[in-house]
Design an enzyme around this catalytic site. Structure first.
Site, mmCIF file in Angstrom:
data_model
loop_
_atom_site.group_PDB
_atom_site.id
_atom_site.type_symbol
_atom_site.label_atom_id
_atom_site.label_comp_id
_atom_site.label_asym_id
_atom_site.label_seq_id
_atom_site.Cartn_x
_atom_site.Cartn_y
_atom_site.Cartn_z
ATOM 1 N N ASP A 46 -0.355 -19.592 3.760
ATOM 2 C CA ASP A 46 -0.379 -19.168 2.348
ATOM 3 C C ASP A 46 -0.240 -20.386 1.439
ATOM 4 O OD1 ASP A 46 0.654 -15.870 2.247
ATOM 5 O OD2 ASP A 46 0.916 -17.023 4.085
ATOM 6 N N ASP A 122 -5.465 -15.393 -4.458
ATOM 7 C CA ASP A 122 -4.526 -14.957 -3.416
ATOM 8 C C ASP A 122 -4.852 -15.809 -2.192
ATOM 9 O OD1 ASP A 122 -2.812 -13.791 -1.659
ATOM 10 O OD2 ASP A 122 -3.310 -11.726 -2.217
ATOM 11 N N ILE A 124 -3.567 -16.130 0.841
ATOM 12 C CA ILE A 124 -3.719 -15.282 2.035
ATOM 13 C C ILE A 124 -3.403 -13.859 1.589
ATOM 14 C CG2 ILE A 124 -2.922 -14.670 4.361
ATOM 15 C CD1 ILE A 124 -4.165 -17.357 4.541
ATOM 16 N N ASP A 125 -4.455 -13.066 1.427
ATOM 17 C CA ASP A 125 -4.267 -11.660 1.092
ATOM 18 C C ASP A 125 -4.174 -10.928 2.427
ATOM 19 O OD1 ASP A 125 -4.208 -9.173 -0.055
ATOM 20 O OD2 ASP A 125 -6.374 -9.067 -0.333
ATOM 21 N N THR A 127 -0.996 -11.081 4.372
ATOM 22 C CA THR A 127 -0.220 -11.992 5.234
ATOM 23 C C THR A 127 0.291 -11.261 6.478
ATOM 24 O OG1 THR A 127 0.411 -13.195 3.257
ATOM 25 C CG2 THR A 127 1.682 -13.675 5.228
ATOM 26 N N ASP A 271 -4.709 -9.145 -5.826
ATOM 27 C CA ASP A 271 -5.103 -8.279 -4.717
ATOM 28 C C ASP A 271 -6.432 -7.580 -4.987
ATOM 29 O OD1 ASP A 271 -2.983 -8.811 -3.000
ATOM 30 O OD2 ASP A 271 -1.688 -7.280 -3.888
HETATM 31 P P1 AMP Z 1 -3.440 -3.953 1.969
HETATM 32 O O1 AMP Z 1 -3.666 -4.503 3.298
HETATM 33 O O2 AMP Z 1 -4.646 -3.345 1.339
HETATM 34 O O3 AMP Z 1 -2.249 -3.043 1.892
HETATM 35 O O4 AMP Z 1 -3.219 -5.178 1.002
HETATM 36 C C1 AMP Z 1 -2.242 -6.125 1.196
HETATM 37 C C2 AMP Z 1 -1.625 -6.439 -0.127
HETATM 38 O O5 AMP Z 1 -1.133 -5.261 -0.673
HETATM 39 C C3 AMP Z 1 -0.448 -7.379 -0.075
HETATM 40 O O6 AMP Z 1 -0.897 -8.658 -0.357
HETATM 41 C C4 AMP Z 1 0.476 -6.872 -1.156
HETATM 42 O O7 AMP Z 1 0.391 -7.702 -2.298
HETATM 43 C C5 AMP Z 1 -0.078 -5.534 -1.542
HETATM 44 N N1 AMP Z 1 0.778 -4.347 -1.484
HETATM 45 C C6 AMP Z 1 0.324 -3.126 -1.787
HETATM 46 N N2 AMP Z 1 1.285 -2.226 -1.711
HETATM 47 C C7 AMP Z 1 2.397 -2.852 -1.348
HETATM 48 C C8 AMP Z 1 3.729 -2.438 -1.094
HETATM 49 N N3 AMP Z 1 4.091 -1.191 -1.211
HETATM 50 N N4 AMP Z 1 4.609 -3.376 -0.729
HETATM 51 C C9 AMP Z 1 4.241 -4.646 -0.608
HETATM 52 N N5 AMP Z 1 2.981 -5.080 -0.834
HETATM 53 C C10 AMP Z 1 2.071 -4.211 -1.193
HETATM 54 MG MG MG Z 2 -2.145 -10.223 -1.381
#
Ligand code: AMP
Ligand code: MG
Length: 329
Positions: A46, A122, A124-125, A127, A271
């Site tokens: 990251d 971002d 590393i989206d 992580t 995101d």
């Molecule tokens: P995804 O894999 O679509 O859930 O996307 C990952 C991203 O979702 C992460 O980088 C977080 O910034 C964000 N995210 C969405 N909802 C949450 C949550 N409830 N807690 C923590 N991060 C979240």
């Molecule tokens: Mg992210």
């Protein structure tokens, strides 16, 4: 935008760096993971990816505005690790000086004298996906006013045999407002292809893309949505890789409710900035759960929006009707 090719090559380098970190098992226990103050994981990937991209922005533009996930506080909470990040970057072949490190993390600031637009990053989206061996993406976008102008998603672990028959691993999606959306193998940009969303018009045949991490959504409500519309196919994928898959027709819907435990959860700009323009330029549609457009402004959160609903466009209004019933009841 005149710098697209240059950005693509920086992002490819960043993608290789992320995998370089992931494949350094000896470092895993000692250095690999830290937890930020909100207890979400952050790795050397990251932080290092942010350095690679920010360094390029600094060299190219000098002054610019950047909203990025990793802040000075996150990077320097464990400040003694900063020298390890530098050494990782150096071993990868990126020359950075430790004294330059703080300026790579002075982010989430829009320069008062630089009101043209801002970058959203971002590094590393996903992580959690990155650590699990799953999908993740590096996401970069440039936004002017409330419009994303260019967006990039580099997905180093994604294979798209439907598009690139030789099972190339690692692809990059990109789009420019009004010029369409494209995907290319990250190591062979010459093979780029224009992408389009699916033309599926039956929910029964559609594929729903959702978060791999159950804690990022409200599974009960998602199940209700699927039941109401007869959706039986679901693919759980981390990160904005979902936008890429939807944009090239390998899925038809993306849905995220705020989790039950965090009903006030607000989506973060980084995101979505990269992924949304790729989807829209491929003919798709993205709104929040109430059908409102994301309110892009130079801020961390979409404070006026709730959740995410994205589709190939054709399925959007019927999907929103069902969401209205679910959210109203
Ligand atoms: P995804 O894999 O679509 O859930 O996307 C990952 C991203 O979702 C992460 O980088 C977080 O910034 C964000 N995210 C969405 N909802 C949450 C949550 N409830 N807690 C923590 N991060 C979240
Ligand atoms: Mg992210």
């Amino acid at each position: 935008m005149e710098f697209v090719d240059e950005i693509l090559s920086i992002l490819v380098k960043a993608g290789h760096f992320a995998e370089f970190v992931a494949n350094s098992p000896a470092e895993k226990e000692e250095f690999y993971i830290e937890y930020k103050q909100d207890l979400s994981p952050v790795t050397f990937a990251d932080l290092g990816v942010q350095v690679i991209i920010t360094e390029w922005l600094i060299k190219k533009f000098g002054k610019f505005s950047l909203i990025a996930e990793e802040t000075l506080e996150d990077a320097f909470t464990h400040w003694r690790k900063v020298s390890s990040i530098v050494s990782f970057l150096n071993r990868f072949g990126v020359e950075v000086d430790i004294l330059d490190m703080p300026k790579m993390f002075i982010v989430n600031k829009v320069q008062p004298d630089h009101s043209e637009g801002y970058w959203v990053l971002d590094p590393i989206d996903g992580t959690k996906g990155f650590l699990r061996g799953g999908q993740y993406a590096i996401s970069l976008a440039y936004v002017e006013g409330d419009m994303v102008k260019v967006g990039f998603l580099i997905c180093p672990r994604l294979e798209l045999p439907e598009l690139f028959e030789d099972n190339t691993k690692g692809v990059i999606f990109f789009a420019e407002a009004g010029k369409g959306a494209w995907v290319a193998p990250m190591d062979d940009m010459q093979r780029k292809k224009r992408i389009r969303v699916s033309c599926r018009n039956e929910f029964e045949e559609s594929v729903l893309l959702s978060s791999y991490e159950s804690s990022h959504t409200d599974r009960e409500k998602s199940e209700k949505f699927k039941e109401c519309l007869g959706i039986t196919k679901e693919m759980q994928v981390d990160s904005q890789v979902k936008y890429g898959l939807l944009a090239c027709g390998l899925g038809d819907l993306i849905l995220r409710f705020p989790p039950k435990e965090h009903p006030d959860y607000k989506e973060k700009i980084w995101d979505h900035a990269g992924g949304t323009i790729i989807l829209e330029e491929a003919g798709g549609k993205v709104t929040d759960l109430y059908g409102n457009r994301f309110g892009f402004k130079p801020d961390t959160y979409f404070s006026q929006n709730v959740g995410v609903f994205a589709s190939n466009g054709i399925l959007h209004s019927r999907g929103l009707d069902v969401l209205k019933e679910i959210l109203g009841g």
